[in-house]
Design an enzyme around this catalytic site. Structure first.
Site, PDB file in Angstrom:
ATOM      1  N   HIS A 135       1.207   6.126 -17.385  1.00 22.43           N
ATOM      2  CA  HIS A 135       1.568   6.556 -16.033  1.00 22.43           C
ATOM      3  C   HIS A 135       2.474   5.522 -15.375  1.00 22.43           C
ATOM      4  O   HIS A 135       3.504   5.872 -14.771  1.00 22.43           O
ATOM      5  CB  HIS A 135       0.301   6.764 -15.209  1.00 22.43           C
ATOM      6  CG  HIS A 135       0.557   7.039 -13.757  1.00 22.43           C
ATOM      7  ND1 HIS A 135       0.725   8.309 -13.256  1.00 22.43           N
ATOM      8  CD2 HIS A 135       0.682   6.197 -12.703  1.00 22.43           C
ATOM      9  CE1 HIS A 135       0.938   8.242 -11.951  1.00 22.43           C
ATOM     10  NE2 HIS A 135       0.921   6.966 -11.588  1.00 22.43           N
ATOM     11  N   GLU A 136       2.117   4.250 -15.490  1.00 28.48           N
ATOM     12  CA  GLU A 136       2.928   3.192 -14.878  1.00 28.48           C
ATOM     13  C   GLU A 136       4.276   3.052 -15.578  1.00 28.48           C
ATOM     14  O   GLU A 136       5.298   2.797 -14.932  1.00 28.48           O
ATOM     15  CB  GLU A 136       2.160   1.870 -14.880  1.00 28.48           C
ATOM     16  CG  GLU A 136       0.844   1.896 -14.120  1.00 28.48           C
ATOM     17  CD  GLU A 136       0.981   2.367 -12.680  1.00 28.48           C
ATOM     18  OE1 GLU A 136       2.076   2.189 -12.098  1.00 28.48           O
ATOM     19  OE2 GLU A 136       0.013   2.933 -12.133  1.00 28.48           O
ATOM     20  N   HIS A 139       6.613   5.476 -14.118  1.00 31.20           N
ATOM     21  CA  HIS A 139       7.270   5.047 -12.885  1.00 31.20           C
ATOM     22  C   HIS A 139       8.535   4.240 -13.191  1.00 31.20           C
ATOM     23  O   HIS A 139       9.553   4.380 -12.515  1.00 31.20           O
ATOM     24  CB  HIS A 139       6.319   4.179 -12.055  1.00 31.20           C
ATOM     25  CG  HIS A 139       5.322   4.957 -11.260  1.00 31.20           C
ATOM     26  ND1 HIS A 139       5.683   5.969 -10.391  1.00 31.20           N
ATOM     27  CD2 HIS A 139       3.972   4.863 -11.185  1.00 31.20           C
ATOM     28  CE1 HIS A 139       4.595   6.464  -9.814  1.00 31.20           C
ATOM     29  NE2 HIS A 139       3.545   5.818 -10.286  1.00 31.20           N
ATOM     30  N   GLU A 197       4.505  10.242  -8.103  1.00 31.66           N
ATOM     31  CA  GLU A 197       3.227  10.107  -8.802  1.00 31.66           C
ATOM     32  C   GLU A 197       3.003  11.279  -9.758  1.00 31.66           C
ATOM     33  O   GLU A 197       2.535  11.102 -10.882  1.00 31.66           O
ATOM     34  CB  GLU A 197       2.075  10.025  -7.802  1.00 31.66           C
ATOM     35  CG  GLU A 197       2.092   8.791  -6.926  1.00 31.66           C
ATOM     36  CD  GLU A 197       1.980   7.504  -7.717  1.00 31.66           C
ATOM     37  OE1 GLU A 197       1.487   7.539  -8.861  1.00 31.66           O
ATOM     38  OE2 GLU A 197       2.392   6.467  -7.196  1.00 31.66           O
TER      39      GLU A 197
END
Length: 269
Positions: A135-136, A139, A197
């Site tokens: 997930h990071e 980003h 997100e």
């Protein structure tokens, strides 16, 4: 005449902000989306490296648990080596922070990825760790920080223009117009952040199975965070991320679209 001049100056500032924002566009090589960014990838990398030590200190520095650090680095590198993230110019580094109480994970522009001991200890499997790190990474490759910088400059420019147009030196109370414009800009930033997100969640669903992990583990992460949200010390993760309950539905939809015949049984949870 004085009022007319204010409106002219405000219009010029607003137009300049729009032109600067919309003329700086590029196609993201991972997502394929057209983005408005004002930073190069080299500038993102430099900014992340510069900010990393200060960010780490806010969470007690780097963890002294060598074994746990090694797990975080191994899982993170597996995600990079198995996905499009490894084909980008970003220099990914994965850091375990010493803070045992704060539940958080975040990424700086350019590839500096952090997770706290507090969050790591709350997870129950390597697959869940992979979901958080993916997930990071999403980003970073999504260039969300660079987008936020560009959007911030746009909204600041529009807020400044609105403040100039609304201000009346004979009625100083009208300066409140600038505060209203600033509040609107914050709402816009919040909305964009939520979209970021959800896109990072989508990228995590793409990245985790490519690295050999079950993407449904990310749903378990959301359930863990949702449970902790009801306590007296809610996760810091939730201050910058949308409600876990809402994200679970999006994750389920993304996983179903990615694996219409069901998730392969050989993926690690």
């Amino acid at each position: 005449m004085r009022g007319l001049l204010r409106y002219v100056v405000a219009a010029v500032l607003a137009l300049s902000a729009f032109i600067t924002y919309y003329c700086n566009s590029t196609t993201n090589e991972v997502t394929g989306e057209t983005q408005h960014v004002a930073m190069t990838t080299d500038e993102e990398i430099a900014l992340g490296l510069q900010a990393a030590p200060q960010m780490a200190q806010q969470y007690g520095g780097l963890s002294q648990d060598a074994q746990a650090r090694a797990v975080v680095e191994r899982v993170g590198e597996k995600i990079i080596s198995s996905t499009k993230a490894g084909q980008t110019p970003y220099k990914f580094q994965f850091h375990l922070l010493a803070d045992p109480k704060t539940i958080n994970a975040f990424a700086l522009p350019g590839g500096q990825v952090f997770i706290t001991e507090g969050l790591l200890r709350s997870l129950t499997s390597e697959g869940e760790l992979a979901g958080v790190l993916a997930h990071e990474v999403g980003h970073v490759v999504g260039r969300h920080s660079a987008e936020q910088v560009a959007k911030s400059k746009l909204t600041q420019g529009l807020s400044g223009a609105a403040a100039i147009a609304a201000y009346d030196p004979d009625r100083p109370a009208t300066a409140a117009g600038g505060a209203v414009a600033a509040a609107i800009s914050k709402l816009l930033t919040l909305r964009y952040g939520r979209d970021d997100e959800l896109e990072a969640d989508k990228l995590a669903v793409d990245f985790t199975p490519q690295a050999g992990y079950d993407p449904r583990s990310m749903i378990k992460v959301m359930e863990i965070l949702d449970q902790k949200a009801g306590g007296s010390n809610p996760p810091e993760f939730l201050s910058t991320h949308p409600n876990p309950s809402n994200r679970i539905g999006h994750l389920q939809e993304e996983i179903a679209a990615e694996f219409p015949q069901g998730v392969p049984s050989n993926l690690k949870q």
